[in-house]
Structure formats: structure tokens, C-alpha cells
Design an enzyme around this catalytic site. Structure first.
Site, PDB file in Angstrom:
ATOM      1  N   SER A  81      -3.036  -7.537   3.333  1.00 11.77           N
ATOM      2  CA  SER A  81      -3.270  -7.298   4.769  1.00 11.77           C
ATOM      3  C   SER A  81      -3.660  -8.607   5.457  1.00 11.77           C
ATOM      4  O   SER A  81      -3.258  -8.861   6.592  1.00 11.77           O
ATOM      5  CB  SER A  81      -4.385  -6.275   4.967  1.00 11.77           C
ATOM      6  N   ARG A 141      -2.557  -5.989  -8.028  1.00 14.93           N
ATOM      7  CA  ARG A 141      -1.441  -6.903  -7.753  1.00 14.93           C
ATOM      8  C   ARG A 141      -1.335  -7.990  -8.801  1.00 14.93           C
ATOM      9  O   ARG A 141      -0.269  -8.335  -9.266  1.00 14.93           O
ATOM     10  CB  ARG A 141      -1.626  -7.571  -6.383  1.00 14.93           C
ATOM     11  N   LYS A 195     -18.166  -5.159   8.698  1.00 16.16           N
ATOM     12  CA  LYS A 195     -17.013  -6.045   8.900  1.00 16.16           C
ATOM     13  C   LYS A 195     -16.329  -5.667  10.206  1.00 16.16           C
ATOM     14  O   LYS A 195     -16.234  -4.479  10.518  1.00 16.16           O
ATOM     15  CB  LYS A 195     -15.988  -5.798   7.775  1.00 16.16           C
ATOM     16  N   HIS A 219       0.844  -1.206   0.000  1.00 17.29           N
ATOM     17  CA  HIS A 219       0.000   0.000   0.000  1.00 17.29           C
ATOM     18  C   HIS A 219       0.879   1.255   0.000  1.00 17.29           C
ATOM     19  O   HIS A 219       0.615   2.212  -0.719  1.00 17.29           O
ATOM     20  CB  HIS A 219      -0.863   0.064   1.274  1.00 17.29           C
TER      21      HIS A 219
END
Ligand code: PNS
Length: 164
Positions: free
Chosen positions: A128, A90, A41, A17
């Protein structure tokens, strides 16, 4: 003046990031990192903790703003008066979701464009979630995340040891 928003959950921010943040910072005149506070979440780090870690990790970038947001990204982008959304890609597995998100956002607000920066190969495997898994099993996360995050993981571990 070109103002861009780099949005994400950043639970927690990784070196991948951070690489996107630094490169985006060089592209736009003003960069806002939007940190999603998603009530649906349960994150490992609270939005306040995530903002704090991002501020610490980006302190060498003058003028950068780290701002929490809730709800629709495009609403946040409008509120920030930004013209651009920046996302990192990615691998091909990211593409479908990102395409859908950028097309939906463009439909909601045609004046806002999304651009993609391909992640530096050095970080293309990093997420993450994997970092949280390493930390959960007591592994060393220092080569994957900024120092502020490693310190926060250590702090969380100390707190949970105290509770046991
Ligand atoms: O770091 P992440 O979890 O990949 O970031 C995803 C994020 C925060 C960019 C995305 O979930 C988002 O924009 N959420 C806000 C809700 C929204 O606007 N959804 C509609 C877009 S299709």
C-alpha cells in the site's frame, strides 16, 4: 463452520490483498475482512473510504463481510466468533513481524489459529505504501490496485487541486 478473519490496514487495498482475499474466500466457509481503524496513525483514506473500496472490489464474492475494527485484533476475532486469522506473506522480511503477531495472538487466545498464504509472485513486490507514493507523484496506479482505488486516488487529487 469455519469462519476466518483477514485483517489489515488496507490503506488502500491492493491487487495483492485482493488475491489473498479471493484465495481465503475459497478456504473458509465465511470470510470477514477486518479493516483496522488505528487512532495512532493518520491514514490516507478514512476507515469508511477503505471499507467502501473493499466492498466495491469484492462485490463478486457473495457473503463476504467487510467490517471495521478498533483495538486488539484478537478481541475482534472473538466478537466475530471466528476461529482463524489469515495473513499474507510476501517475503522473508514480513516473517519476523508476522511470527511475533501470530504467537502473541495465540497466547492471548489459544483457540484461534493464524494461517499464512504466500503472496502470488505477481504481487510479491507490492505494498500500500509504494502505491501511495506512486499516486502522490502523479503516477498511474491502475495496474496495482482495484479500479475503485484508482478512482478514489483521482478524486483525492481533484480535491487537493481545488484546495490549492
Ligand atoms: O495491513 P497491516 O498494517 O500489515 O495490518 C496489521 C494488523 C492490522 C493486522 C495489525 O496491526 C493488528 O492486528 N493490529 C491490531 C492491534 C493488535 O491486535 N495488536 C497486537 C497483535 S501482536
Amino acid at each position: 463452520m469455519l469462519r476466518g478473519v483477514y485483517p489489515g490496514s488496507f490503506d488502500p487495498v491492493t491487487l495483492g490483498h485482493l488475491d489473498i482475499i479471493r484465495r481465503s474466500y475459497n478456504i473458509v466457509d465465511e470470510l470477514i475482512v477486518g479493516v483496522l481503524n488505528n487512532n495512532a496513525k493518520i491514514p490516507l483514506f478514512s476507515v469508511q473510504e477503505r471499507v467502501k473500496m473493499l466492498k466495491e472490489a469484492t462485490k463478486e464474492l457473495p457473503g463476504i463481510k467487510i467490517v471495521p475494527f478498533e483495538g486488539l485484533l484478537i478481541e475482534f476475532v472473538r466478537q466475530m466468533d471466528a476461529q482463524l486469522v489469515i495473513r499474507g506473506l510476501r517475503a522473508i522480511t514480513d516473517f519476523e513481524y508476522e511470527l511475533q503477531m501470530s504467537q502473541t495472538n495465540h497466547k492471548l487466545e489459544p483457540s484461534v489459529e493464524t494461517i499464512f498464504l504466500t503472496t502470488n509472485v505477481e504481487y510479491s513486490y507490492l505494498s500500500s505504501s509504494t502505491v501511495k507514493e506512486i499516486a502522490a507523484f502523479g503516477g498511474d496506479t491502475s495496474q496495482f490496485v482495484p479500479e475503485a482505488v484508482t478512482l478514489a486516488f483521482n478524486q483525492k487529487k481533484k480535491e487537493s487541486n481545488k484546495d490549492e
